[in-house]
Design a protein around this motif. Structure first.
Motif, PDB file in Angstrom:
ATOM      1  N   GLU A 544       0.817  -1.216   0.000  1.00  0.00           N
ATOM      2  CA  GLU A 544       0.000   0.000   0.000  1.00  0.00           C
ATOM      3  C   GLU A 544       0.851   1.265   0.000  1.00  0.00           C
ATOM      4  N   ALA A 545       2.153   1.062   0.033  1.00  0.00           N
ATOM      5  CA  ALA A 545       3.065   2.205   0.124  1.00  0.00           C
ATOM      6  C   ALA A 545       2.759   3.069   1.346  1.00  0.00           C
ATOM      7  N   LYS A 546       2.612   2.385   2.474  1.00  0.00           N
ATOM      8  CA  LYS A 546       2.359   3.115   3.727  1.00  0.00           C
ATOM      9  C   LYS A 546       3.429   2.749   4.734  1.00  0.00           C
ATOM     10  N   ARG A 547       3.549   3.626   5.764  1.00  0.00           N
ATOM     11  CA  ARG A 547       4.543   3.304   6.804  1.00  0.00           C
ATOM     12  C   ARG A 547       3.799   2.990   8.089  1.00  0.00           C
ATOM     13  N   VAL A 548       4.065   1.811   8.607  1.00  0.00           N
ATOM     14  CA  VAL A 548       3.302   1.350   9.775  1.00  0.00           C
ATOM     15  C   VAL A 548       4.225   0.622  10.736  1.00  0.00           C
ATOM     16  N   THR A 549       4.064   0.859  12.037  1.00  0.00           N
ATOM     17  CA  THR A 549       4.696  -0.023  13.008  1.00  0.00           C
ATOM     18  C   THR A 549       3.597  -0.742  13.763  1.00  0.00           C
ATOM     19  N   LEU A 550       3.910  -1.984  14.123  1.00  0.00           N
ATOM     20  CA  LEU A 550       2.920  -2.804  14.830  1.00  0.00           C
ATOM     21  C   LEU A 550       3.365  -2.986  16.268  1.00  0.00           C
ATOM     22  N   LYS A 551       2.443  -2.768  17.216  1.00  0.00           N
ATOM     23  CA  LYS A 551       2.765  -3.033  18.621  1.00  0.00           C
ATOM     24  C   LYS A 551       1.820  -4.112  19.118  1.00  0.00           C
ATOM     25  N   CYS A 552       2.373  -5.160  19.695  1.00  0.00           N
ATOM     26  CA  CYS A 552       1.534  -6.251  20.185  1.00  0.00           C
ATOM     27  C   CYS A 552       1.720  -6.384  21.691  1.00  0.00           C
ATOM     28  N   ARG A 553       0.666  -6.799  22.316  1.00  0.00           N
ATOM     29  CA  ARG A 553       0.757  -6.980  23.764  1.00  0.00           C
ATOM     30  C   ARG A 553      -0.134  -8.148  24.163  1.00  0.00           C
ATOM     31  N   GLY A 554       0.427  -9.026  24.987  1.00  0.00           N
ATOM     32  CA  GLY A 554      -0.355 -10.071  25.625  1.00  0.00           C
ATOM     33  C   GLY A 554      -0.834 -11.191  24.719  1.00  0.00           C
ATOM     34  N   LEU A 555      -0.320 -11.269  23.523  1.00  0.00           N
ATOM     35  CA  LEU A 555      -0.845 -12.272  22.586  1.00  0.00           C
ATOM     36  C   LEU A 555      -0.466 -13.688  23.009  1.00  0.00           C
ATOM     37  N   ASP A 556       0.649 -13.794  23.764  1.00  0.00           N
ATOM     38  CA  ASP A 556       1.069 -15.121  24.231  1.00  0.00           C
ATOM     39  C   ASP A 556       0.048 -15.714  25.184  1.00  0.00           C
ATOM     40  N   ALA A 557      -0.725 -14.831  25.814  1.00  0.00           N
ATOM     41  CA  ALA A 557      -1.641 -15.291  26.855  1.00  0.00           C
ATOM     42  C   ALA A 557      -2.962 -15.795  26.308  1.00  0.00           C
ATOM     43  N   ILE A 558      -3.129 -15.759  24.999  1.00  0.00           N
ATOM     44  CA  ILE A 558      -4.403 -16.214  24.439  1.00  0.00           C
ATOM     45  C   ILE A 558      -4.558 -17.696  24.746  1.00  0.00           C
TER      46      ILE A 558
END
Lengths: 718, 149, 125
Positions: A544-558
């Motif tokens: 998409e020619a966009k700039r994005v950073t991803l922040k994840c939290r707590g996904l291990d706890a699913i």
């Protein structure tokens, strides 16, 4: 080899030799024959003379007696005396002629004949003077008296000579006649011998001539047969060259083309092949310059004595080449050709030519490719089944639905009327985006086979992006692959439907697949969710020619029961956030926001009631008016309802099936693909979805999930 | 031969027809799939049916206006229905000719046929998705439709 | 020289595994293996001391590559017969080696049978 060469020369020389001999023998034969015949004729002449002469002694005797009687009766005796002289003279002449004839007949050296001849001569020399004497008397031999005539002196001398001659007559007749008889006999023998030898000579000569003639005939027949054989062989060679499917040609040391080649050659190479033209020029239009150079080096290797031709097959750069033949009116045709080369050893033992063999192997190559493809397809299918079994049927159905929709959307982009270069590029980008979305989702669901399949289309699109110029024709491969992909996904869809029938809701097919195997596959194929999401986000952002950073939290706890569903939901939502929520970098800068956007994903427990899964982006917020417009256009709400609807209710519309359709082609027209499937998944788990959004600031989705096993009513909370 | 190169052959044949017979190039639009409903049919349609290794139908469909102007370009003054049919049949002929030449023995190609009227439906197997290649010429718009399985 | 084994084979390959594979595979009764070299320079040294008549030659090696080695060996002994053994990444390189005087080419990977067949052809010329 040497012996063979000798044979060839001998065969060529023999007819000439025989003809020459025949002419020589014939000439010799004729010359000698004529000579012998002349000799024979002379001998016959001599024989005849000798025979004739045998009567002469008797003649002389008669004449002498006539003279004697004449003298007695006193009659005229001049006539018989003249006759004797004439006959004697004749005898002399005849003897001279016999000598000449004997000489001519080649009997001059014959001892027997010469002895007889000598005896004849001696007898004649004894006899001849007597006869001469009778002729020497002149004047009348009588003297007339009264009592009558009487012999005068002349008469008396004449009478004496005649008497003398007659007295010798018997001996002379015996001697001369005997000698003549002997001569006749000798000559007869000689003539007979000569005749026999001539006959023998002629017979032998004729035989030799006949033999030579026969030989000549034989050679002439043989050469004619050889010529006929050669013609037949030539015709057969022509037949072979005309019929054989391979293109056959000869190259000399300069790599110039030989005089003959098979008819197929021109057909296979789509060009006329000219005797004496260079092989390099023939190849030049077919292969790239580099291949051409390597090929010429390779062919030249075959002239090197030291190089073993069987041991260089594998380096033949022309062993399989793909060539393009342009054809009037219908573009170019691609064919696969295979060239092979063999040294040709001629009779001399030297490699004087190279035999080139070119075959059109297009069919073979295609079959091989198809085989390979079908093998790969089979493996892929097995993989696919294994992968499909890991995904809950409903989710799979949703995926197929979304993918189908994305493909329809891509197709609708293609269908738009734009023909300009820039429009084509924007179409390309649009289709790319749709396809890329599917790929990401397939990857997210662990459907590697599907993703690989989609990737092929993506590759074709990417290749088009690299093109300097674009026209409609370039899109043919795209639409064909699109078609194939739709068929493929159709198959996956059927499988998903069947799966959904047999699977308990929300479960994978663990009951069908042995648990151990299913787990193994699951464990082996699943990367951590955080990593997966990062990948999805970064891929989508770059597309998409966009700039994005991803922040994840707590996904291990699913908790385990939610992992699969959470993964699908998060992949979906994260991509949607990048595609639809986040603005392009320059738009963000224009809105005084950092050009790099943030997507935040978190999972947390909420005490006793369960969990909250959150996906949030700091993008443009949900476009309220546009959602309402779309819903109206799609007939999801009536105009009257629309007028009354509150914002939360409007936002809720994006979860409605049918909200996003293939007709929504522009980037900002809607919330995109398949939010209804997310909503379905959440509801099937007994959860609910909430939306919070502010124009130009952010959008946040909160998905509440009950404790596993617990039950919450499915509601939409705004 | 792949479907891709087969379509390429047909497109090239049509473009070549414009280049040589009409002497004015046509432009190919982006091809797309006809999903859901059959592709649009214009006033005149020339088609060939193909059986053998692949089965289906290929047709060139164009509006009357386009065909009339094409005829004019070809120095033709008679714009009768018969002539318009002839022209569209001629295009189908080149499709057939190229298909015969390129596809060889694995295909059986029917003689071209012509239908008139935009309300006609052209039958094709329901499990194939027709590929529509838009052909733009001057201000007109025609379609080459390839529907092969 | 060994009369029973008139052909003397030198193996040139930088891979130990490949050298051993060739040593093991070679089963012609009239061929004696006189030694192995791991690069072109070693091969030239070995050639000077043991005068091989046959060579199997890898192309990509450290110190001195196969093509240069072929050239030098043929320069020393024009009758030497060299079989280039290489993975065929680039036909042009193989052809270059043949131009420099090698007699044949065998593609890696190969079977024992293929190696022996190739050596027989190499000896026959």
């Amino acid at each position: 080899m040497k012996r063979r060469r000798y044979d060839i020369d001998f065969a060529q020389i023999m007819p000439i030799l025989v003809a020459t001999m025949f002419a020589a023998v014939l000439t010799l034969l004729l010359t000698l024959g004529i000579q012998r015949a002349a000799q024979l004729q002379s001998a016959s002449g001599a024989l005849q003379l000798a025979s004739e002469l045998r009567s002469l002694p008797q003649y002389f005797a008669t004449e002498l007696t006539l003279v004697q009687r004449g003298l007695e009766s006193r009659t005229f005796v001049g006539e018989p005396i003249d006759d004797i002289a004439t006959a004697r003279d004749g005898f002399d002449k005849a003897l001279a002629r016999i000598d000449r004839d004997l000489e001519a007949a080649g009997l001059g050296g014959n001892a027997e004949i010469q002895r007889i001849r000598g005896a004849l001569d001696a007898a004649w020399q004894r006899y001849s003077p007597l006869l001469v004497a009778t002729g020497r008397h002149k004047g009348t031999p009588y003297a007339d008296t009264l009592t009558g005539s009487r012999l005068n002196s002349t008469g008396r001398a004449l009478k004496a000579d005649v008497d003398e001659a007659l007295a010798q007559q018997e001996a002379a007749t015996r001697d001369v006649g005997g000698a003549l008889k002997d001569l006749a006999t000798g000559l007869q023998n000689a003539v007979g011998d000569r005749g026999r030898s001539l006959r023998t000579f002629l017979v032998i000569g004729a035989a030799v001539a006949a033999l030579l003639l026969a030989l000549m005939l034989y050679f002439s027949l043989r050469s004619r047969r050889a010529a006929a054989d050669a013609r037949r062989a030539e015709r057969q060679v022509a037949d072979i060259l005309g019929t054989v499917r391979e293109g056959l040609f000869l190259l000399d040391r300069n790599l110039a083309l030989g005089a003959v080649h098979s008819a197929s050659l021109t057909r296979i190479l789509h060009t006329e092949v000219v005797h004496g033209s260079s092989f390099e020029e023939l190849l030049r239009p077919l292969v790239p310059a580099k291949t051409l150079a390597t090929a010429m080096k390779f062919v030249n290797l075959l002239w090197k004595e030291k190089v073993h031709e069987d041991l260089i097959d594998t380096v033949n750069p022309l062993s399989q080449i793909e060539v393009q033949f342009s054809r009037a009116g219908s573009g170019a045709e691609s064919r696969h050709l295979s060239f092979a080369f063999k040294r040709v050893k001629s009779a001399g033992g030297q490699g004087e030519h190279l035999l080139g063999i070119v075959t059109d192997v297009t069919d073979r190559v295609q079959i091989a490719r198809e085989l390979e493809q079908s093998k790969a397809d089979n493996l892929a299918q097995l993989d696919l089944v294994m992968q499909l079994l890991q995904v809950p049927g409903a989710q799979l159905q949703a995926f197929v639905r979304d993918s189908d929709m994305a493909l329809r959307k891509g197709n609708a982009i293609l269908k738009q009327p734009g023909r300009e270069e820039s429009e084509l590029r924007s179409k390309l980008n649009g289709v790319f985006r749709e396809v890329h979305t599917i790929k990401g989702e397939a990857g997210g669901l662990g459907l590697g086979s599907v993703a690989a399949r989609v990737h092929q289309l993506e590759e074709s699109l990417a290749a088009l992006r690299e093109r300097k110029t674009l026209d409609g024709n370039d899109f043919i491969p795209i639409v064909v692959k699109l078609d194939e992909l739709m068929s493929y996904l159709g198959g996956v869809g059927q499988f998903a439907d069947r799966l959904a029938e047999v699977q308990p809701k929300g479960d994978t097919l663990k009951s069908v697949v042995p648990p151990l195997l299913a787990n193994q596959v699951l464990e082996a194929s699943e990367p951590p969710l955080e990593q997966l999401l990062a990948q999805v986000v970064s891929e989508t952002a770059s597309a998409e020619a966009k700039r994005v950073t991803l922040k994840c939290r707590g996904l291990d706890a699913i908790p385990a029961p939610y992992r699969r569903a959470a993964k699908d939901i998060l992949i979906h939502m994260a991509r949607n956030a990048v595609v639809h929520g986040i603005e392009a970098p320059d738009a963000r800068l224009a809105a005084s926001k950092p050009d790099t956007a943030q997507v935040r994903v978190s999972f947390e427990a909420t005490g006793n009631d369960g969990y909250v899964l959150t996906v949030e982006d700091d993008g443009q917020g949900l476009p309220f008016e546009r959602i309402l417009d779309t819903a109206l256009r799609k007939g999801l709400v009536s105009p009257a309802d629309a007028a009354r609807m509150e914002r939360p209710a409007v936002y809720g519309l994006i979860f409605r099936p049918g909200f996003s359709t293939a007709e929504q082609v522009t980037e900002h027209a809607g919330r995109g693909v398949g939010l209804d499937s997310v909503s379905q998944t959440v509801r099937s788990l007994g959860g609910s979805i909430g939306i919070a959004t502010t124009d130009g600031k952010f959008t946040r989705f909160r998905m509440k999930l009950p404790l596993p096993g617990g039950k919450l009513t499915a509601t939409h909370a705004a | 031969m792949s479907l891709q190169s087969e379509i390429g052959t047909f497109v090239a044949a049509v473009l070549n027809y414009f280049d040589t017979a009409v002497q004015q190039a046509a432009v190919v639009g982006t091809p797309y799939l006809a999903l859901g409903k059959p592709p649009e049919v214009f006033d005149y349609t020339g088609m060939i049916r193909i059986s053998g290794k692949r089965k289906g139908v290929v047709y060139f469909t164009a509006p009357k206006g386009m065909l009339s102007v094409m005829l004019m370009r070809m120095q033709e003054t008679d714009m009768s229905d018969a002539n318009l049919r002839d022209l569209v049949g001629e295009v189908a002929n080149t499709l057939s000719g190229n298909a015969r030449k390129d596809f060889g023995r694995n295909f059986i190609i029917s003689t071209p046929s012509v239908v008139a009227g935009s309300s006609t439906t052209i039958g094709y197997s329901p499990d194939t998705r027709p590929i529509v290649v838009p052909i733009d010429w001057r201000a007109y718009h025609a379609n080459l439709v390839v529907c092969l399985n | 020289m060994n009369a029973a084994r008139p052909h003397r084979l030198m193996i040139v390959d930088d891979s130990n595994i490949m050298r051993r594979k060739i040593e093991r595979s070679q089963e012609l009764p009239n061929v004696e293996i006189v030694g192995s070299a791991g690069n072109g320079r070693e091969a030239l040294e070995l050639h000077a001391s043991s005068h091989p008549t046959l060579v199997t030659m890898d192309l990509t090696m450290p110190e001195m590559d196969g093509i240069e080695c072929v050239e030098q060996l043929v320069g020393r002994d024009p009758d030497i017969r060299i079989l280039v053994i290489s993975a065929l990444a680039d036909k042009a390189t193989a052809i270059e080696a043949l131009e420099k005087g090698a007699s044949g080419f065998l593609c890696k990977p190969f079977t024992e049978r293929q190696l022996n067949d190739a050596l027989v052809k190499l000896i026959e010329g």
